[in-house]
Scaffold this motif. Structure first.
Motif, PDB file in Angstrom:
ATOM      1  N   GLU A 173       0.909  -1.181   0.000  1.00 13.05           N
ATOM      2  CA  GLU A 173       0.150  -0.018   0.043  1.00 13.05           C
ATOM      3  C   GLU A 173       0.997   1.289   0.129  1.00 13.05           C
ATOM      4  O   GLU A 173       2.024   1.187   0.398  1.00 13.05           O
ATOM      5  CB  GLU A 173      -0.869  -0.049   1.059  1.00 13.05           C
ATOM      6  CG  GLU A 173      -1.733  -1.107   1.119  1.00 13.05           C
ATOM      7  CD  GLU A 173      -2.885  -1.026   0.198  1.00 13.05           C
ATOM      8  OE1 GLU A 173      -3.087   0.169  -0.154  1.00 13.05           O
ATOM      9  OE2 GLU A 173      -3.564  -2.110   0.001  1.00 13.05           O
ATOM     10  N   SER A 174       0.166   2.362  -0.219  1.00 15.37           N
ATOM     11  CA  SER A 174       1.113   3.472  -0.322  1.00 15.37           C
ATOM     12  C   SER A 174       1.196   4.085   1.147  1.00 15.37           C
ATOM     13  O   SER A 174       1.006   3.539   2.158  1.00 15.37           O
ATOM     14  CB  SER A 174      -0.052   4.612  -0.939  1.00 15.37           C
ATOM     15  OG  SER A 174      -0.938   4.884  -0.151  1.00 15.37           O
ATOM     16  N   PRO A 175       2.429   4.900   1.261  1.00 15.23           N
ATOM     17  CA  PRO A 175       2.913   5.353   2.703  1.00 15.23           C
ATOM     18  C   PRO A 175       1.768   5.786   3.393  1.00 15.23           C
ATOM     19  O   PRO A 175       1.712   5.714   4.769  1.00 15.23           O
ATOM     20  CB  PRO A 175       3.835   6.416   2.463  1.00 15.23           C
ATOM     21  CG  PRO A 175       4.458   5.931   0.756  1.00 15.23           C
ATOM     22  CD  PRO A 175       3.452   5.497   0.125  1.00 15.23           C
ATOM     23  N   GLU A 176       0.897   6.690   2.729  1.00 15.10           N
ATOM     24  CA  GLU A 176      -0.045   7.330   3.468  1.00 15.10           C
ATOM     25  C   GLU A 176      -1.149   6.151   4.171  1.00 15.10           C
ATOM     26  O   GLU A 176      -1.618   6.183   5.202  1.00 15.10           O
ATOM     27  CB  GLU A 176      -1.004   8.092   2.698  1.00 15.10           C
ATOM     28  CG  GLU A 176      -0.283   9.411   2.413  1.00 15.10           C
ATOM     29  CD  GLU A 176       0.581   9.087   1.062  1.00 15.10           C
ATOM     30  OE1 GLU A 176       0.584   8.068   0.442  1.00 15.10           O
ATOM     31  OE2 GLU A 176       1.544  10.110   0.826  1.00 15.10           O
ATOM     32  N   ARG A 177      -1.367   5.241   3.347  1.00 14.32           N
ATOM     33  CA  ARG A 177      -2.220   3.932   4.007  1.00 14.32           C
ATOM     34  C   ARG A 177      -1.470   3.449   4.904  1.00 14.32           C
ATOM     35  O   ARG A 177      -2.081   3.019   5.983  1.00 14.32           O
ATOM     36  CB  ARG A 177      -2.348   3.156   2.559  1.00 14.32           C
ATOM     37  CG  ARG A 177      -3.367   1.918   2.901  1.00 14.32           C
ATOM     38  CD  ARG A 177      -4.609   2.360   3.846  1.00 14.32           C
ATOM     39  NE  ARG A 177      -5.310   1.292   3.883  1.00 14.32           N
ATOM     40  CZ  ARG A 177      -6.728   1.132   4.787  1.00 14.32           C
ATOM     41  NH1 ARG A 177      -7.043   2.363   4.985  1.00 14.32           N
ATOM     42  NH2 ARG A 177      -7.230   0.069   4.744  1.00 14.32           N
ATOM     43  N   VAL A 178      -0.146   3.005   4.841  1.00 14.76           N
ATOM     44  CA  VAL A 178       0.580   2.450   5.788  1.00 14.76           C
ATOM     45  C   VAL A 178       0.582   3.214   7.408  1.00 14.76           C
ATOM     46  O   VAL A 178       0.288   2.746   8.389  1.00 14.76           O
ATOM     47  CB  VAL A 178       1.912   2.422   5.667  1.00 14.76           C
ATOM     48  CG1 VAL A 178       2.879   1.930   6.810  1.00 14.76           C
ATOM     49  CG2 VAL A 178       2.008   1.224   4.319  1.00 14.76           C
TER      50      VAL A 178
END
Length: 370
Positions: free
Chosen positions: A68-73
């Motif tokens: 997943e994207s860093p924001e999602r993490v």
């Protein structure tokens, strides 16, 4: 004949085909039951969920571009932290509820003990034969409160009773007169609570049973440096451990001289028996003191209620729940207002009404005094 034969063969074939269909249906049902037992969430869905979890873990660990994207993490991590905090709050609430349940259980246990004492309801007897019961049950001894003191009291006390006095170096001379009179009378069950090392050594050198509490910054400073008034207030906190261990205590100040064994004159029919400062039958239990000033006309009489006649320096207290509650109330008030006179507070807590308290001889919140 030929027609009948064909019909018979057709019916036989149809019946065999129907049997095979029934068997197939039965096998399908059995297989469905087996899968329902071993795979309640479905074979493919559980496999897919496990596969997704493993894929997510491997992606997060390897940091591959497919994750997943860093924001999602970051969002997921924030959710995990939030859930952890909620879990901690829930654990705290559960702990508080358990504590409330324990307190409620103690209250129930106290009520059951009271019921054991009071017994079943009964009818009143003939005139002049009625006598109330004023003895509360003793608490169950708890040696874990102070194992060292419990071991000492086993050697000193007689019949679970002991005379106790507090002393520091300021009252050394009075303490010597005190234990000399006790030895002369032949009272074996007495104990000195030493509030400093000098008194501890002094008692040991005179073969006097002595006990010094474990270090306690607040109590030790008052015990070593406090005045007689301040030291007198400590006894209500220190006596609690004696009662929790299941011992009745005759608390004695050191300015008392013994001519006879006081244990021979106790009634033991109340939670607290105290010496009175009154000098006759009128003043022995508290009295209404009236000052008469004729010049004041209709307001010439000034009434003052003198209730603090029970001496807080010489009283016998039994190890009951109401007795321990009394010590807690007195110690609490003295800690909040160190300038209070401990004897006045002691009497007020004995006489004043409290929650669940009733007037009687003298019963306050379940406490009997005489």
């Amino acid at each position: 004949m030929g027609f009948l034969s064909k019909v018979g063969r057709r019916e036989k074939g149809q019946s065999s085909r129907g049997s095979r269909i029934a068997i197939a249906i039965l096998i399908g049902i059995l297989l469905g039951c087996v899968f329902a037992v071993f795979y309640p969430d479905g074979f493919f869905s559980s496999y897919q969920a496990v596969h997704n979890v493993r894929t997510m873990k491997s992606s997060l660990q390897s940091g591959s571009p497919s994750c997943e994207s860093p924001e999602r993490v970051k969002t997921l991590k924030a959710d995990i932290v939030s859930l952890s905090e909620k879990n901690a709050r829930l654990k705290k609430q559960v702990r508080e509820l358990n504590e409330k349940l324990v307190i409620a259980g103690q209250g129930k246990d106290h009520a059951e003990k009271q019921e054991l004492v009071l017994g079943k309801t009964q009818k009143a007897g003939p005139f002049g034969t009625v006598k109330g019961r004023r003895i509360n049950p003793t608490v169950a001894p708890d040696e874990s409160v102070n194992p060292r003191l419990a071991k000492l009291l086993e050697e000193v006390a007689i019949g679970k009773e002991v005379i106790v006095a507090l002393a520091n170096s300021r009252v050394k001379d009075m303490l010597e007169v005190w234990f000399t009179s006790i030895k002369r009378v032949g009272i074996p069950n007495y104990l000195v609570i030493a509030l400093d090392d000098h008194i501890l050594d002094f008692c040991k050198s005179n073969d006097v049973p002595v006990y010094k509490r474990d270090p306690d910054k607040g109590i030790d400073s008052v015990g070593r440096e406090g005045s007689n008034h301040a030291v007198s207030g400590l006894k209500f906190r220190i006596l609690r451990e004696f009662l929790q261990l299941g011992y009745s205590v005759l608390l004695s100040d050191v300015d008392i001289v013994y001519l006879q064994n006081p244990f021979d004159y106790l009634y033991r029919d109340s939670d607290v028996e105290s010496m009175s400062d009154g000098h006759n039958n009128y003043t022995a239990y508290g009295f209404d003191d009236v000052f008469d000033e004729p010049a004041m006309g209709w307001a010439r009489y000034a009434h003052t209620v003198r209730i603090w006649v029970y001496n807080s320096g010489f009283f016998y207290i039994r190890p009951t729940v109401p007795s321990i509650e009394l010590l807690d109330r007195v110690a609490g008030r003295l800690s909040r207002d160190p300038n209070s006179w401990d004897q006045a507070v002691f009497n007020e807590e004995l006489f004043f009404l409290h929650i669940l308290g009733t007037t009687g001889f003298m019963q306050q919140g379940g406490l009997w005094i005489s």
